[in-house]
Design an enzyme around this catalytic site. Sequence first.
Site, PDB file in Angstrom:
ATOM      1  N   ARG A  76       9.609  -5.202  57.947  1.00 30.58           N
ATOM      2  CA  ARG A  76       8.854  -6.396  57.552  1.00 30.58           C
ATOM      3  C   ARG A  76       7.596  -6.541  58.400  1.00 30.58           C
ATOM      4  O   ARG A  76       6.558  -6.990  57.914  1.00 30.58           O
ATOM      5  CB  ARG A  76       9.721  -7.661  57.632  1.00 30.58           C
ATOM      6  CG  ARG A  76       9.002  -8.925  57.175  1.00 30.58           C
ATOM      7  CD  ARG A  76       9.951 -10.103  56.969  1.00 30.58           C
ATOM      8  NE  ARG A  76      10.651 -10.041  55.694  1.00 30.58           N
ATOM      9  CZ  ARG A  76      10.226 -10.651  54.567  1.00 30.58           C
ATOM     10  NH1 ARG A  76       9.129 -11.368  54.571  1.00 30.58           N
ATOM     11  NH2 ARG A  76      10.925 -10.545  53.461  1.00 30.58           N
ATOM     12  N   GLU A  99      10.301 -19.686  56.375  1.00 27.72           N
ATOM     13  CA  GLU A  99       9.621 -18.928  57.424  1.00 27.72           C
ATOM     14  C   GLU A  99       8.100 -19.057  57.446  1.00 27.72           C
ATOM     15  O   GLU A  99       7.507 -19.109  58.520  1.00 27.72           O
ATOM     16  CB  GLU A  99       9.983 -17.440  57.275  1.00 27.72           C
ATOM     17  CG  GLU A  99      11.443 -17.143  57.520  1.00 27.72           C
ATOM     18  CD  GLU A  99      11.818 -15.752  57.015  1.00 27.72           C
ATOM     19  OE1 GLU A  99      11.866 -15.573  55.788  1.00 27.72           O
ATOM     20  OE2 GLU A  99      12.029 -14.861  57.840  1.00 27.72           O
ATOM     21  N   ARG A 152      13.280 -16.268  62.394  1.00 27.58           N
ATOM     22  CA  ARG A 152      12.301 -16.874  61.483  1.00 27.58           C
ATOM     23  C   ARG A 152      10.984 -16.078  61.399  1.00 27.58           C
ATOM     24  O   ARG A 152      10.197 -16.076  62.346  1.00 27.58           O
ATOM     25  CB  ARG A 152      12.012 -18.294  61.960  1.00 27.58           C
ATOM     26  CG  ARG A 152      11.413 -19.203  60.921  1.00 27.58           C
ATOM     27  CD  ARG A 152      11.251 -20.595  61.504  1.00 27.58           C
ATOM     28  NE  ARG A 152      11.114 -21.613  60.468  1.00 27.58           N
ATOM     29  CZ  ARG A 152      11.160 -22.923  60.723  1.00 27.58           C
ATOM     30  NH1 ARG A 152      11.347 -23.367  61.946  1.00 27.58           N
ATOM     31  NH2 ARG A 152      11.025 -23.792  59.758  1.00 27.58           N
TER      32      ARG A 152
END
Lengths: 496, 778
Positions: free
Chosen positions: B323, B726, B355
């Site tokens: 990510r 998030e 988060r």
Amino acid sequence: MSDAIRFVLDGQTVTVADVAPTMTLLDYLREHAGRRGTKEGCAEGDCGACTVVLGELSPDGSAVDYRAVNSCIRFLPTIDGRELVTVESLRDGDTLHPVQQAIVDAHGSQCGFCTPGFVMSLLALYLATPDAAPTRERVIAALAGNLCRCTGYRPLIDAGCRMHQYPTPARWSAADADRAERVQALLALRRDQGLSLPGFQAPRTLKQLCEALAAQPQALLLAGGTDIGLWVTKLLRDLPPMVYLGDVAELRTIDTDADGRLRIGAAVSHTDAWAAIVARYPMLDELAQRFASPPVRNAGTLCGNLANGSPIGDAMPALIALGATIELHHHSGTTRCLPLDAFYLGYQQKDLAPGEFVAAVYVPAPQPAQRIASYKLSKRIEQDISAVCVGINLTLDADAVIVDARIAFGGMAATPQRAIATEAQLIGQTLSVASFDAAAAALATDFQPLSDLRASSAYRLRAAGNLLRRFALEQTQAATPLRTHALDAGSLDAPA
Amino acid sequence: MSVIREADALPTAELAGRALRHESAHLHVTGRAQYADDIPLPAGTLHAAFGLSRVAHARIRQLDLSAVLAAPGVVAVGLPSDIPGENNYGSVVHDDPIFTDTLVQFAGQPMFAVAANTHLQARRAAVLARVDYDELPAILDVRSALAAQSFVIPSKTLRRGDPQAALVRAPRRMQGTLSIGGQDHFYLEGQIAVAIPQEDGAMLIHSSTQHPTEVQHIVAAALKLRAHDVIVQCRRMGGGFGGKESQPALIAAAAAVLARKTGRPVKLRLDRDVDMLATGKRHDMIADYDVGYDDDGRICALSVMLAARCGYSADLSGPVNDRAICHVDNAYFLEHVEIVSHRCKTHTVSNTAFRGFGGPQGMMVIEAVIDDIARRLQRDPLDVRRANFYGAAPRNITPYGQSVDGNVLDTLSERLLSSSGYRERRAAIAQWNAGSATIKRGIALTPVKFGISFNATHYNQAGALIHIYNDGTVMLNHGGTEMGQGLYTKVAQVVATELGLPLSAIRVTAADTSKVPNTSATAASSGSDLNGKAAQAAAQTLRLRLVEWAATAFDVPAGAIRFDNGVVWLGERALPFAKLVAQAYMARISLSATGYYRTPAIHWDGTALRGRPFFYYAYGAAVSEVAVDTLTGESQLQRVDILHDVGRSLNPALDIGQIEGGFLQGAGWLTTEELWWNARGELKTHAPATYKIPTAYDWPREAHVHLLQQQPNGEDTIYRSKAVGEPPLMLAMSVFHAIRDAVAACAAPGRNVPLQAPATAEAVLAAIEQLRAVETAP
């Protein structure tokens, strides 16, 4: 003989016997009293999830003062003779207390775990501001000891600002808290001899205190417990028998002596002590506000902070700079006084003989030609431990030449300590940025600070010098903006 | 609310979209909300504590537990030999021992657990172990790990175009480096599990977890049970933030092992210090970059080496770093790009989800690159940001090949620019700084584009279970967990809307692996997207069933039956929902249904790093203004303006709550929250006295936080809303860059600001002095 602990809870007198004297109020509430609204978040008085309100009779017995404290580091026997208010105490059928309703309406809870602690801190503020809504700044100050990881605090601050807009509740309005019955209930719990449990004694008079200490020379003196509490909850220590100072009448007072000095007794909380000091030294208001948090200041004592003598304690630099004196009693009845800075001999070493205890601190009266300041540096503005803390006290003569300088630092050495070489550099100089910059070079002679989690040695030394520069700037260029917190977001006019 | 007026797609009740209070708010404020530690326990419950290693890397020569066993109240200890099944709680790579056996890999690693009659007895006993360590060299930071080629999993490279050639070709070129600190979750409720033995070898677990299904499977594997032997329940957590995604399995498994061994219920609640020492945190990372750009600040080519401290094991470091790779672009088109991602193995706690899940670190890299370009060019960083925004084709394809559709950043940033008075304030700040030697001010606008969906495609599914009881009340259950974000409120709003019921008719019950199976973690911001849709499906099934029956029973066309606010309209005739349901029951209509949802249209090749991993993007931007004390490095956030895109909001109050809370949590990450290890690899910031998250004082005195209105999600999400968990965290990059801006004002223009994250007072002062040193150097 052994007594039982007695306190008032929701109008009833509760009696607790046969518990370890180090049982915390939080453990009592959660494990014994079935009151699980109060939470444990850290067990060190830093997060506020465990906040409750304690009502204590004023020294003259005329009123009950309600203040927020951390239940997680408060030993149960120390609430003897007091009134305990928990989040469950606010229950009134399905009607929420204004503090609670304001939080609900502001969307002030997310995970909800910290929420009961916020409710109790706001309740203490609600009771302390009966007539009008507190300012936003006061709400924020009241919440300094409560951490919330979800909301960003905005709705909780809003709730505090709006809680007075709700109808007065039947229970726990300021008027309800002022009821004479509450005073009566606590008067009824007053003891002449003080609470005595195995391993715990709470003398009521100085004489009883000395007797208790004479009988148990190895006893541990307990005042606010904001450090000793952690010896149990964090260090998992077994404690020796404790003698609690909190109920000793002679130690609970603030007086002014013939020389105009404040005499602050060993059982006086930070909240009360700093209120008295700031009344005389308004420039210490920021230090007082940033000293720990309201629940810690309500429990902890100024003399406890001094007696503890941590190199990063926040009271010492300012008080050493002011020339404070510490009063030591021996249980045999002798007393002696010494300058506060002389009390600290080395890391965790103090000029304290066996059988002696800190009974009071004397804070001198302000003098006309003084220039005084105190600064604290920490990672976070509120409720943090200093990386560097400084107290500065200059005396100027008629020509504005520095004739005396007392500059004491915390966080720079193994003890709170004066910057002797730096002070010497300043004597005879005028109060200017140049003279302070020159003097700051001597800090490296005075101190070889440590590197640790709070700051590196290099930062401490550099920032300490820059704090002296800040002082010189403040004294000589008062119109120039020098502090970030004094700025308004909107005030973007270029500085003069 | 205008949100509702615009909500033409909403069913009749319109409950979705309203700023309703959190479903547990009344319980939170009265202290009646029950967390795992508050659940009344069976008599005889034991309390457990972990025994932790004290060194970072060692062979255990001998573990002597005699003093532990002899301590007051101790009933049993749990060791690797007490685990009948697999000694592991790692979900991806099975490299996380519940109790480490012979090898210690970080200071704070659990070696055993002790069960005693009270919590305090267990804690006191746990520290009495005598351990004979054979210490080994420890790798403690990213640079050392890189030098030693120490990785938990293989490195990955994402490349598009020809970055090396484009770097050479570019009119301007520059190299830089950024270090980005980690972060402790500091959920107010520490990790906790209660394991209660059931009949026939089964185990009931109360766990504070974002991932009940994973806890179920790991407990089953540890106890050598099958999944149907373990039930995991969680009504609510006292905060999660990613910290309760993979970590709770450790706590639950240890409790279950002791419960199995003793035959008694066991509660394992970590005290704050153990929680912070023994459980993972946000990955700290370092980035070295090489960028080519033109005179307008447009990036021609970018090469990034991004290295993360993963700690001793893989945990979720693979997907976290994937990510990160997928967010190095943030809002910007990168034509020629290369991102090399190293997943470093160190002898520190194994870092985990937090988060943003790597996204924030990736985005910090590009924002620093852009800030550096702008400083070099002496341009407003905002103009350089906007020059690099994704645009129309072909400038709309991410480095991993997904097209950026429905991009609202141009509109959003223009609106925010105007509403915040950015240009005027920048001019005023410049004037201020010219006249103020000590206090410097800074301002920055930073954008957020955040991909929504789990990168791992198979996690993007959810189930729900709805019962309608014959008094007309509804029990709602789904696989999502409530950690404070308001998921249960939002999903209840969906079901109430679909069934035309007041919210009070819906009771949301604890996440429970025996009600909805095979759930995904409540993570990746996906909670309401997935569970909202699954619950909607279940509600629609039930509504359809009722309509079909009622059409016949009451002889009205199905199209004339409406559900509205507790009443069912059968043409002109109104019948209370409860009455209709009672009659349906008598007619033997099933009043229970499951619902299921899988996110459409997504796919991801984790090896090639190509595909469409994200269903859509959430956008936002923030303008922060700070003041910096150049004597001390202290900084203060003066004002923030936020405009954030949540699509068509399911609940504006909850969404604002997520935005404000996420923003301040991000601000803490980038300013005061510093994790500090000593030279022996011991974490010394393991409690709130030493680890400083923001307080009420840190919320800016002036704040304007708004939702981007009337921007329904272009994709078919639940009522066209967007995820909000998030993305707002990254709005806090504006705080970091405002500080950089203020630091830049300490020297002549044209220089990069060597400020690293977190921007503690010490880091800020160091950056100022470094800038000034360059200035005065001969």
